[in-house]
Design an enzyme around this catalytic site. Structure first.
Site, PDB file in Angstrom:
ATOM      1  N   PHE A 188       2.031  -3.441   3.909  1.00 51.79           N
ATOM      2  CA  PHE A 188       2.394  -4.706   4.543  1.00 51.79           C
ATOM      3  C   PHE A 188       3.885  -4.950   4.322  1.00 51.79           C
ATOM      4  O   PHE A 188       4.400  -4.790   3.215  1.00 51.79           O
ATOM      5  CB  PHE A 188       1.612  -5.864   3.928  1.00 51.79           C
ATOM      6  CG  PHE A 188       0.186  -5.993   4.405  1.00 51.79           C
ATOM      7  CD1 PHE A 188      -0.347  -5.130   5.338  1.00 51.79           C
ATOM      8  CD2 PHE A 188      -0.626  -6.996   3.905  1.00 51.79           C
ATOM      9  CE1 PHE A 188      -1.659  -5.257   5.766  1.00 51.79           C
ATOM     10  CE2 PHE A 188      -1.936  -7.144   4.320  1.00 51.79           C
ATOM     11  CZ  PHE A 188      -2.456  -6.274   5.260  1.00 51.79           C
ATOM     12  N   HIS A 197      -3.022   7.731   6.240  1.00 49.16           N
ATOM     13  CA  HIS A 197      -3.201   6.414   5.620  1.00 49.16           C
ATOM     14  C   HIS A 197      -4.573   5.859   6.002  1.00 49.16           C
ATOM     15  O   HIS A 197      -5.219   5.225   5.181  1.00 49.16           O
ATOM     16  CB  HIS A 197      -2.074   5.478   6.051  1.00 49.16           C
ATOM     17  CG  HIS A 197      -2.064   4.171   5.338  1.00 49.16           C
ATOM     18  ND1 HIS A 197      -1.897   4.079   3.977  1.00 49.16           N
ATOM     19  CD2 HIS A 197      -2.216   2.898   5.792  1.00 49.16           C
ATOM     20  CE1 HIS A 197      -1.937   2.791   3.613  1.00 49.16           C
ATOM     21  NE2 HIS A 197      -2.126   2.058   4.697  1.00 49.16           N
ATOM     22  N   GLU A 232      -1.218   5.233  13.673  1.00 51.44           N
ATOM     23  CA  GLU A 232      -0.747   6.364  12.871  1.00 51.44           C
ATOM     24  C   GLU A 232      -0.950   7.680  13.611  1.00 51.44           C
ATOM     25  O   GLU A 232      -0.080   8.563  13.590  1.00 51.44           O
ATOM     26  CB  GLU A 232      -1.466   6.409  11.525  1.00 51.44           C
ATOM     27  CG  GLU A 232      -0.983   7.555  10.643  1.00 51.44           C
ATOM     28  CD  GLU A 232      -1.704   7.645   9.309  1.00 51.44           C
ATOM     29  OE1 GLU A 232      -1.282   8.474   8.464  1.00 51.44           O
ATOM     30  OE2 GLU A 232      -2.700   6.911   9.113  1.00 51.44           O
ATOM     31  N   LYS A 252      -9.870   7.483   2.449  1.00 47.55           N
ATOM     32  CA  LYS A 252     -10.286   6.093   2.209  1.00 47.55           C
ATOM     33  C   LYS A 252     -11.705   5.846   2.715  1.00 47.55           C
ATOM     34  O   LYS A 252     -12.328   4.857   2.340  1.00 47.55           O
ATOM     35  CB  LYS A 252      -9.315   5.122   2.865  1.00 47.55           C
ATOM     36  CG  LYS A 252      -7.949   5.025   2.189  1.00 47.55           C
ATOM     37  CD  LYS A 252      -7.078   3.985   2.873  1.00 47.55           C
ATOM     38  CE  LYS A 252      -5.697   3.882   2.240  1.00 47.55           C
ATOM     39  NZ  LYS A 252      -4.848   5.052   2.563  1.00 47.55           N
ATOM     40  N   HIS A 266      -9.947   1.383   0.046  1.00 43.00           N
ATOM     41  CA  HIS A 266      -8.487   1.257   0.040  1.00 43.00           C
ATOM     42  C   HIS A 266      -8.033   0.705  -1.299  1.00 43.00           C
ATOM     43  O   HIS A 266      -8.281  -0.454  -1.621  1.00 43.00           O
ATOM     44  CB  HIS A 266      -8.064   0.328   1.172  1.00 43.00           C
ATOM     45  CG  HIS A 266      -6.595   0.327   1.451  1.00 43.00           C
ATOM     46  ND1 HIS A 266      -5.675   0.987   0.653  1.00 43.00           N
ATOM     47  CD2 HIS A 266      -5.866  -0.255   2.450  1.00 43.00           C
ATOM     48  CE1 HIS A 266      -4.461   0.810   1.145  1.00 43.00           C
ATOM     49  NE2 HIS A 266      -4.547   0.063   2.229  1.00 43.00           N
ATOM     50  N   CYS A 304       0.803  -1.225   0.000  1.00 43.77           N
ATOM     51  CA  CYS A 304       0.000   0.000   0.000  1.00 43.77           C
ATOM     52  C   CYS A 304       0.837   1.278   0.000  1.00 43.77           C
ATOM     53  O   CYS A 304       0.290   2.380  -0.020  1.00 43.77           O
ATOM     54  CB  CYS A 304      -0.964  -0.021   1.177  1.00 43.77           C
ATOM     55  SG  CYS A 304      -1.917  -1.550   1.252  1.00 43.77           S
TER      56      CYS A 304
END
Length: 413
Positions: free
Chosen positions: A401, A305, A316, A337, A342, A165
């Site tokens: 990831f 994010h 975050e 998002k 996403h 991502c």
């Protein structure tokens, strides 16, 4: 020491679940439109999650001839279309640019999931010799970058980034660095993704990563809400044309914003979970501010994010508080998002475009679907409605990831 160049955004192209093109995308962002709805791309009977943020009204023949489009996976179609929209917007042509010095860095987190699903069924249900000779070139993640180059005669550096991502933010950062080193005069950068497939949805369901709010898809992506239960899959693509300021001025190009600074780091912690203390995220944001030559007090907007996962959203925000200190009180944060879902490898670039458009319109897009704010969230996450304010600097975060962290800061010109 090499003198730092001013790198600006001179073209943008975007294909999202809430709008195709910069104007449609901004209209949806600024009014809090959700792109989530029941999945139409395949039969979801038996799936835990039966909804996603699909791209609507995408007519591939508006961008690519029918024969060529049949040799492209859906992610590649999106990427080529976004790239060519951005090139047209920037007016990069052989008459005003040396195409030997125009490159492409354009990635995908997963690549050709649609062709993979289809050809795997062909292999199992028929025979190995029935697998398409186009299977491999349609599947590989770098092929959108290749097509953008081939179709437009761009002969500069050309490759794809793959960092889950964080993919398209890394593409922007790589392109920025190529320009800083003087290896190109202009770069197309960004990413695309189309993972709303049987295997894509089943795989993320197996990880317990996605929302299962099937009775109310449009409210399922809810970053910072107490009742969030996972992310909502999206698809689409985004592309930027970036170039040195002097080059853009020479060509008479429009200038949307400047890339003020970039930063990267790694959690070195876990395959999929964010580090709970967020020190590496702090490092990426600080690196970007140092590159920009600014302090935390100079940032007005952070596009987070913010995926709508129970762990990620709070982690975050903790990192943002640690990085910005008292300055965070004057910053608007939002997670777009909540509207687009996403987009995995394409998330960073469409959110970078959201930052640029926020600067253009001097408006912070909202985080929608916040009904009960998580008690751990004590920052201004711009709930439910857009906010007008002066925005000189906007920061965009993206995490993948594997612990990949990327930050890009945009500046008003």
């Amino acid at each position: 020491m090499r003198e730092k160049k001013r790198i600006v955004v001179s073209g943008m192209g975007v294909i999202t679940p809430i709008g195709i093109g910069n104007d449609a995308y901004w209209q949806a962002l600024s009014t809090g439109k959700s792109g989530a709805a029941p999945i139409t791309l395949f039969d979801t009977t038996g799936y835990e999650t039966r909804f996603a943020c699909e791209v609507k009204d995408f007519d591939v023949t508006q961008f690519i001839d029918k024969k060529s489009s049949l040799r492209m996976d859906r992610f590649c179609q999106f990427g080529v279309a976004a790239g060519e929209m951005a090139l047209k917007d920037a007016n990069i042509t052989k008459d005003n640019s040396d195409l030997r010095r125009v490159g492409v860095v354009f990635g995908s987190g997963i690549g050709g999931m649609h062709i993979y699903d289809a050809q795997f069924r062909t292999l199992v249900e028929k025979s190995p010799d029935r697998v398409s000779p186009f299977f491999i070139p349609m599947m590989i993640s770098n092929i959108a970058a290749g097509y953008i180059s081939i179709r437009n005669g761009l002969q500069g550096a050309n490759y794809g980034t793959v960092s889950a991502c964080a993919t398209s933010l890394h593409a922007i950062i790589d392109a920025y660095m190529i320009l800083q080193l003087g290896y190109a005069d202009a770069m197309v950068c960004g990413g695309s993704e189309a993972s709303i497939t049987p295997m894509g949805i089943a795989g993320f369901n197996a990880m317990k990563a996605m929302s299962t709010r099937n009775d109310s898809p449009e409210t399922a992506s809810r970053p910072y809400d107490r009742d969030r239960d996972g992310f909502v899959m999206g698809e689409g693509a985004g592309a930027l044309v970036i170039e040195p300021y002097e080059n853009a001025v020479r060509r008479g190009a429009k200038i949307y914003a400047e890339i003020a600074g970039v930063g990267m780091s790694a959690d070195a912690y876990h395959l999929s979970a964010p580090h709970p203390e967020g020190d590496a995220v702090v490092a990426a944001m600080k690196m970007a501010m140092d590159d920009a030559g600014i302090s935390p007090y100079d940032i007005q907007y952070i596009n987070a994010h913010g995926t709508s996962t129970p762990l990620g959203d709070v982690a975050e925000l903790k990192a943002i508080k640690k990085c910005f200190g008292d300055a965070v009180k004057n910053i608007n944060i939002s997670a777009t998002k909540s509207m687009t879902g996403h987009l995995l490898g394409a998330a960073g670039v469409i959110e970078s475009i959201a930052c640029v458009l926020a600067i253009q319109h001097q408006t912070v897009p909202p985080t929608i679907n916040i009904e009960n704010l998580d008690p751990e969230v004590d920052l201004n996450v711009t709930p439910n409605h857009a906010v007008k304010r002066d925005i000189h600097y906007a920061l965009n975060n993206g995490f993948g990831f594997g612990g990949h962290n990327a930050t890009v800061i945009f500046k008003k010109v």
